[in-house]
Design a protein around this motif. Sequence first.
Motif, PDB file in Angstrom:
ATOM      1  N   ARG A   1     100.208-101.342  32.223  1.00  0.00           N
ATOM      2  CA  ARG A   1      99.852-101.785  30.869  1.00  0.00           C
ATOM      3  C   ARG A   1     101.094-102.183  30.086  1.00  0.00           C
ATOM      4  NH1 ARG A   1     100.671 -99.149  26.555  1.00  0.00           N
ATOM      5  NH2 ARG A   1     100.646 -97.127  27.578  1.00  0.00           N
TER       6      ARG A   1
ATOM      7  N   GLY B   1     101.887-105.905  28.700  1.00  0.00           N
ATOM      8  CA  GLY B   1     102.192-106.186  27.301  1.00  0.00           C
ATOM      9  C   GLY B   1     103.513-106.902  27.122  1.00  0.00           C
TER      10      GLY B   1
ATOM     11  N   ILE C   1      99.851-104.040  23.082  1.00  0.00           N
ATOM     12  CA  ILE C   1      99.462-103.611  24.424  1.00  0.00           C
ATOM     13  C   ILE C   1     100.595-102.812  25.068  1.00  0.00           C
ATOM     14  CG2 ILE C   1      98.883-104.426  26.743  1.00  0.00           C
ATOM     15  CD1 ILE C   1      97.426-106.796  25.347  1.00  0.00           C
TER      16      ILE C   1
ATOM     17  N   THR D   1      94.958-100.970  21.641  1.00  0.00           N
ATOM     18  CA  THR D   1      95.011-101.749  22.877  1.00  0.00           C
ATOM     19  C   THR D   1      93.766-102.592  23.078  1.00  0.00           C
ATOM     20  OG1 THR D   1      96.381-100.021  23.840  1.00  0.00           O
ATOM     21  CG2 THR D   1      95.359-101.571  25.361  1.00  0.00           C
ATOM     22  N   ARG D   2      92.599-101.993  22.947  1.00  0.00           N
ATOM     23  CA  ARG D   2      91.359-102.751  23.168  1.00  0.00           C
ATOM     24  C   ARG D   2      91.202-103.869  22.146  1.00  0.00           C
ATOM     25  NH1 ARG D   2      88.969 -97.324  24.566  1.00  0.00           N
ATOM     26  NH2 ARG D   2      88.686 -97.421  26.828  1.00  0.00           N
TER      27      ARG D   2
ATOM     28  N   ILE E   1      93.484-106.664  23.149  1.00  0.00           N
ATOM     29  CA  ILE E   1      92.991-107.328  24.356  1.00  0.00           C
ATOM     30  C   ILE E   1      91.849-108.285  24.020  1.00  0.00           C
ATOM     31  CG2 ILE E   1      91.723-106.885  26.497  1.00  0.00           C
ATOM     32  CD1 ILE E   1      93.575-104.480  26.900  1.00  0.00           C
TER      33      ILE E   1
ATOM     34  N   GLN F   1      93.245-111.484  23.249  1.00  0.00           N
ATOM     35  CA  GLN F   1      93.922-112.134  24.368  1.00  0.00           C
ATOM     36  C   GLN F   1      92.950-112.801  25.337  1.00  0.00           C
ATOM     37  OE1 GLN F   1      97.271-112.372  24.665  1.00  0.00           O
ATOM     38  NE2 GLN F   1      97.388-111.303  22.716  1.00  0.00           N
TER      39      GLN F   1
ATOM     40  N   LEU G   1      93.687-107.662  31.867  1.00  0.00           N
ATOM     41  CA  LEU G   1      93.178-107.461  30.504  1.00  0.00           C
ATOM     42  C   LEU G   1      91.783-106.854  30.527  1.00  0.00           C
ATOM     43  CD1 LEU G   1      94.392-110.698  28.701  1.00  0.00           C
ATOM     44  CD2 LEU G   1      95.163-108.362  28.287  1.00  0.00           C
TER      45      LEU G   1
ATOM     46  N   PHE H   1      92.097-103.151  31.413  1.00  0.00           N
ATOM     47  CA  PHE H   1      92.550-102.323  30.296  1.00  0.00           C
ATOM     48  C   PHE H   1      91.584-102.344  29.117  1.00  0.00           C
ATOM     49  CE2 PHE H   1      96.593-102.774  32.566  1.00  0.00           C
ATOM     50  CZ  PHE H   1      96.838-101.420  32.757  1.00  0.00           C
TER      51      PHE H   1
ATOM     52  N   SER I   1      94.114 -97.421  26.604  1.00  0.00           N
ATOM     53  CA  SER I   1      95.569 -97.370  26.600  1.00  0.00           C
ATOM     54  C   SER I   1      96.164 -96.253  27.444  1.00  0.00           C
ATOM     55  CB  SER I   1      96.081 -97.263  25.167  1.00  0.00           C
ATOM     56  OG  SER I   1      95.473 -96.182  24.527  1.00  0.00           O
TER      57      SER I   1
ATOM     58  N   SER J   1     100.719 -93.583  25.430  1.00  0.00           N
ATOM     59  CA  SER J   1     100.483 -94.622  24.434  1.00  0.00           C
ATOM     60  C   SER J   1     100.529 -94.027  23.037  1.00  0.00           C
ATOM     61  CB  SER J   1      99.119 -95.267  24.666  1.00  0.00           C
ATOM     62  OG  SER J   1      98.092 -94.332  24.432  1.00  0.00           O
TER      63      SER J   1
END
Length: 147
Positions: free
Chosen positions: A23, A27, A75, A81-82, A85, A88, A124, A127, A132, A136
């Motif tokens: 991860r 990132g 990330i 994180t979510r 993503i 992205q 992606l 994750f 995360s 994290s």
Amino acid sequence: METISKIELWADTHHPKWIDFIRVALGLFILYKGIIFIANTNALMQLMSNNDLQFFNLALAHYVAFAHLVGGFLIAFGLLTRFAIIFQIPILLGAVFFVNINQGFLSAANNLEFEISLIVLVLLIVFLIYGSGKFSLDHWMKNHPNW
């Protein structure tokens, strides 16, 4: 909403620690691609050179640059994180399907861009499901709510 909570609970209990290093690398790679994109914005403008959509192209270039810079940072550190993503995934779907269709799938001129875009898209999605992890800022903030 209950299904999302169940997926998150399952992912937290089945999250190997080594995947956090992937991860972080993902990132940092997305952050690197954002810096490269800012340095070479003209490539996107040439790729999408339709004069009727000039404002759309400019807005898209700013969206991609901002999402890669901020999203790559988030990330890598495992913060929201979510959420990062989700911003992205449309970019990578566009890179995999629209950009590489014009250049030809698996062509020598493509210089592995299709394969790299596909790997990043798959990571992606992984994750997005796994979250995360333990290494994290999300995990740290969950365990230290009053700090």
